[in-house]
Design a protein around this motif. Structure first.
Motif, short mmCIF file in Angstrom:
data_model
loop_
_atom_site.label_atom_id
_atom_site.label_comp_id
_atom_site.label_asym_id
_atom_site.label_seq_id
_atom_site.Cartn_x
_atom_site.Cartn_y
_atom_site.Cartn_z
N GLY A 1 115.36 25.69 15.08
CA GLY A 1 116.29 25.74 16.20
C GLY A 1 117.12 27.01 16.25
N ASN A 2 118.20 26.92 17.01
CA ASN A 2 119.06 28.08 17.25
C ASN A 2 120.02 28.30 16.09
N ILE A 3 120.48 29.55 15.98
CA ILE A 3 121.48 29.88 14.97
C ILE A 3 122.80 30.18 15.65
N GLY A 4 123.89 29.94 14.95
CA GLY A 4 125.21 30.21 15.51
C GLY A 4 125.51 29.29 16.66
N LYS A 5 126.32 29.78 17.59
CA LYS A 5 126.72 29.00 18.75
C LYS A 5 125.87 29.30 19.97
N SER A 6 124.97 30.26 19.84
CA SER A 6 124.13 30.65 20.96
C SER A 6 122.94 29.73 21.07
N THR A 7 122.57 29.38 22.28
CA THR A 7 121.42 28.52 22.50
C THR A 7 120.14 29.33 22.68
N LEU A 8 120.23 30.65 22.68
CA LEU A 8 119.05 31.49 22.89
C LEU A 8 118.76 32.39 21.70
N LYS A 9 119.54 32.32 20.65
CA LYS A 9 119.37 33.20 19.50
C LYS A 9 118.70 32.45 18.36
N PHE A 10 117.60 33.05 17.86
CA PHE A 10 116.87 32.47 16.74
C PHE A 10 116.91 33.42 15.56
N ILE A 11 116.50 32.92 14.40
CA ILE A 11 116.48 33.73 13.20
C ILE A 11 115.51 34.90 13.40
N GLU A 12 115.92 36.09 13.01
CA GLU A 12 115.15 37.31 13.31
C GLU A 12 113.96 37.47 12.36
N ILE A 13 112.99 38.26 12.82
CA ILE A 13 111.77 38.48 12.05
C ILE A 13 112.07 39.17 10.72
N ASP A 14 112.94 40.18 10.75
CA ASP A 14 113.27 40.89 9.50
C ASP A 14 113.93 39.96 8.50
N LYS A 15 114.78 39.04 8.99
CA LYS A 15 115.45 38.10 8.10
C LYS A 15 114.44 37.11 7.51
N ILE A 16 113.50 36.66 8.34
CA ILE A 16 112.46 35.76 7.84
C ILE A 16 111.63 36.44 6.77
N ASN A 17 111.26 37.70 7.02
CA ASN A 17 110.46 38.47 6.06
C ASN A 17 111.20 38.62 4.73
N LYS A 18 112.50 38.88 4.82
CA LYS A 18 113.32 39.03 3.61
C LYS A 18 113.38 37.73 2.82
N ILE A 19 113.54 36.60 3.52
CA ILE A 19 113.60 35.30 2.85
C ILE A 19 112.27 34.97 2.18
N LEU A 20 111.17 35.25 2.85
CA LEU A 20 109.85 34.99 2.28
C LEU A 20 109.62 35.82 1.02
N LYS A 21 110.16 37.03 1.00
CA LYS A 21 110.06 37.86 -0.21
C LYS A 21 110.92 37.26 -1.33
N GLN A 22 112.11 36.76 -0.98
CA GLN A 22 112.94 36.08 -1.97
C GLN A 22 112.22 34.90 -2.58
N LEU A 23 111.43 34.21 -1.77
CA LEU A 23 110.67 33.04 -2.23
C LEU A 23 109.39 33.43 -2.95
N GLN A 24 109.12 34.74 -3.09
CA GLN A 24 107.95 35.26 -3.79
C GLN A 24 106.65 34.81 -3.11
N LEU A 25 106.67 34.77 -1.79
CA LEU A 25 105.50 34.34 -1.03
C LEU A 25 104.68 35.51 -0.50
N LEU A 26 105.05 36.75 -0.85
CA LEU A 26 104.28 37.95 -0.49
C LEU A 26 103.87 37.95 0.98
N PRO A 27 104.86 37.98 1.90
CA PRO A 27 104.54 37.84 3.33
C PRO A 27 103.90 39.09 3.93
N THR A 28 103.05 38.86 4.92
CA THR A 28 102.48 39.92 5.75
C THR A 28 102.67 39.51 7.20
N TYR A 29 103.40 40.34 7.95
CA TYR A 29 103.68 40.00 9.35
C TYR A 29 102.57 40.53 10.23
N ILE A 30 102.02 39.64 11.07
CA ILE A 30 100.98 40.01 12.01
C ILE A 30 101.61 40.10 13.39
#
Length: 644
Positions: A253-282
């Motif tokens: 779902g949405n982040i913050g108080k905005s109904t149109l803002k979602f978690i960003e791609i760079d942030k997702i990529n960073k989290i996946l690296k923290q989880l040691q999942l070796l992400p590759t964005y297509i």
């Protein structure tokens, strides 16, 4: 499971004051802390965690430190040491191997236990055993994996790695000293440099090995011999999961108080690296390909599992917990509104609603009754022809079992078949009332039972409240064959009336007294039972929906009024409305209201009525001449009334 704070700090630097913050972080990420014991006995803090089955890899200080590092995004202070093996093995690239190191040790030379080691095990409620077993348990607590202790005389023939290892030195050592034991260190490794940033027990194999040998050497006070190594080549297919950005947005779902803002791609990529999942964005598919590490394959099996991990690390509190929903209310039909209104009015009139099954056995069989081809029981082989038969059954059951008085109604469907074999479905309103203590004229007299006119009054009140233009007539005067066919076998014809529509002059319902042969009544207890049934479809059609106001606004005057109270002797048959009409005819000027405030009959049976007349002018104060003229006109009106 219990964890030592000091042991955790071997891998990640945490201050003592951070425990509270860490407790909150772990709880929000799904790892519940059951207890934190600041033990003076061990000079340590013991953390007791509730580990769920899907996170069974968190079974050591190393893996808990890795999890904390992932959650708070803080690096470990200890790095994996690169595997040290012969060049024959290290020269192999892009393959996976099962690798083994073997040491021999004479257990008879171990004479005493380590108090320090025993104390560390007691922190975790682990039983104290032999020195070598204690070292094995401690390494498991610290690193999440440990070495095996094997008696070479009982090695299974199926143990390929050991049986394939034909070392003359080991055989000679065993022959010289039968008490020798083998310490076997196993791991699974991929021989490349790309997975060094995936931290688990396999990546810390060399660290585990060095720590184990150092402890064995120190506690046993033996010189550890050279190890012997071997390996087997294995095929391990990487587990790759594709995670779509659209699905991440949809699930988290949405982040913050905005109904149109979602978690960003760079942030997702960073989290996946923290989880040691070796992400590759297509970019083309707007999705991530992630490689599941070996220590997480038991719980990360689907796309939704990875999405849940993203939400856990980002922290669910930052997502909107409640969507901004529009309260869209469907349009309620006029028919439904009327049904609700009918129920409300009848309940306020003191009736209780009942619900009966539409499948029944009608008391009278005629051509209009609909038969079922394959009925469940013989008592439910027809569709009900009217409502009141079910209500009479309810009454008989109530009298038979409880003996209480009953005042009920039901709104439901009735079914008919005409001569053309066409089926009709009609909504009907039925009611039944029987109460021997329904009313009393005063407190000194006993209560009397409900009578025919009480029922008639209830129906008239009901019709008035729904704004219906209806009237009642005696049934025997205007009764039709169709009406008699429906309820003629249930009610007494001479004790019933029909409800008519004034405009169409069409009967839409009936009120009547139930025949005695249909009731469960003993000779000692004779009561009257009355029923009514109304066709709701016809009732709703003829409801007057005129919403115009029935009164006229008049301007309020500031001038004073004059009030006259008079008493007039009249004959018994004269109506009050006739008296008002005569007064208004002769006193047209200044009359504001005429009210009857008293009516009495003296001992001579003479009738007197007390009338209050209010005079007022809209534009001036009434003078003496006006009052005299009003009095003269009023006297003329009184003389005419007394002559009636």
């Amino acid at each position: 499971m219990k964890f030592s704070w000091k042991l955790i700090n071997n891998f990640i630097k945490l201050e003592q004051k951070e425990i509270k913050k860490l407790e909150k972080k772990l709880t929000l990420s799904g790892i519940e802390i059951e207890n934190i014991d600041r033990s003076n006995t061990y000079n340590d803090t013991i953390i007791d965690l509730s580990i769920t089955t899907n996170r069974k890899e968190i079974s050591s200080a190393l893996h808990l430190a890795i999890e904390i590092s992932t959650i708070i995004n803080k690096p470990l202070i200890k790095d994996p040491i690169r595997l040290k093996c012969n060049k024959k093995i290290t020269n192999k690239k892009n393959i996976s191997i099962d690798y083994v190191r073997i040491h021999t040790i004479d257990e008879n030379l171990i004479r005493k236990k380590s108090e320090w080691l025993s104390k560390e095990l007691r922190k975790h409620d682990i039983e104290d055993r032999s020195p070598l077993k204690n070292i094995q348990k401690y390494i498991k607590l610290k690193w999440g994996a440990t070495f095996e202790i094997i008696n070479p005389n009982y090695i299974s023939k199926e143990c390929d790695l050991i049986n394939d290892f034909n070392s003359k030195q080991i055989k000679q050592t065993i022959q010289k000293n039968q008490s020798s034991k083998l310490l076997i260190f196993k791991t699974t490794k991929k021989m490349d440099n790309e997975t060094n940033n995936v931290y688990n027990s396999n990546s810390f194999y060399e660290n585990l090995y060095i720590d184990s040998i150092r402890l064995v050497s120190t506690i046993t006070q033996q010189t550890i011999s050279k190890y012997y190594e071997t390996y087997n080549k294995i095929d391990i297919e990487p587990i790759i999961i594709n995670v779509k950005k659209s699905n991440i947005n949809k699930c988290l779902g949405n982040i913050g108080k905005s109904t149109l803002k979602f978690i960003e791609i760079d942030k997702i990529n960073k989290i996946l690296k923290q989880l040691q999942l070796l992400p590759t964005y297509i970019k083309k598919n707007r999705s991530f390909n992630v490689i599941i590490p070996s220590h997480r394959i038991h719980d990360l099996k689907r796309e939704i599992d990875v999405i849940e991990e993203i939400g856990r690390i980002y922290e669910f509190k930052y997502f909107l917990s409640k969507l901004n929903t529009r309260k869209i209310k469907g349009q309620e039909s006029e028919y439904s509104k009327y049904i609700k209104k009918f129920r409300y009015i009848l309940r306020n009139l003191g009736l209780n609603e009942v619900i009966n099954c539409g499948l029944t056995l009608n008391k009278k069989n005629n051509i209009e009754i609909i038969q079922l081809n394959n009925p469940i029981t013989s008592e439910q082989k027809e569709l009900r022809y009217n409502i009141v038969e079910n209500l009479i059954t309810n009454y008989n059951h109530n009298i038979k079992h409880t003996g209480n008085e009953i005042e009920i109604f039901e709104i439901g469907k009735t079914f008919k078949k005409n001569y053309e074999n066409k089926y009709t479905e009609i909504y009907s309103l039925g009611g039944l009332i029987s109460n021997k203590g329904y009313s009393k004229s005063n407190w000194t007299e006993k209560s009397t039972g409900v009578n025919f006119y009480h029922i008639k009054g209830i129906i008239e009140t009901f019709l008035e409240q729904i704004n219906k233009n209806l009237k009642t007539q005696e049934t025997f005067r205007t009764i039709t064959k169709d009406h008699l066919q429906e309820v003629g076998h249930i009610i007494k014809i001479n004790r019933s009336i029909s409800i008519y529509n004034n405009k169409a002059d069409k009967p839409i319902g009936i009120i009547g007294e139930v025949k005695d042969d249909l009731l469960e009544i003993s000779e000692k207890k004779q009561v009257k039972v009355y029923v009514f049934e109304i066709n709701i479809n016809e009732l709703i059609k003829n409801i007057d929906n005129n919403n115009n106001l029935e009164y006229i606004n008049k301007s309020y005057t500031n001038y004073p009024s004059v009030i006259r109270d008079i008493s007039i002797k009249i004959k018994k048959y004269i109506q009050i409305q006739d008296i008002k009409s005569v007064i208004l005819k002769y006193c047209t000027s200044f009359v504001e209201s005429i009210k009857i405030f008293n009516e009495y009959i003296n001992k001579k049976q003479e009738r007197f009525v007390g009338i209050r007349i209010t005079y007022r002018s809209q534009n001036r104060t009434l003078n003496t001449a006006d009052i005299k003229r009003i009095e003269r006109n009023l006297n003329q009106a009184i003389q005419i009334i007394e002559k009636y």
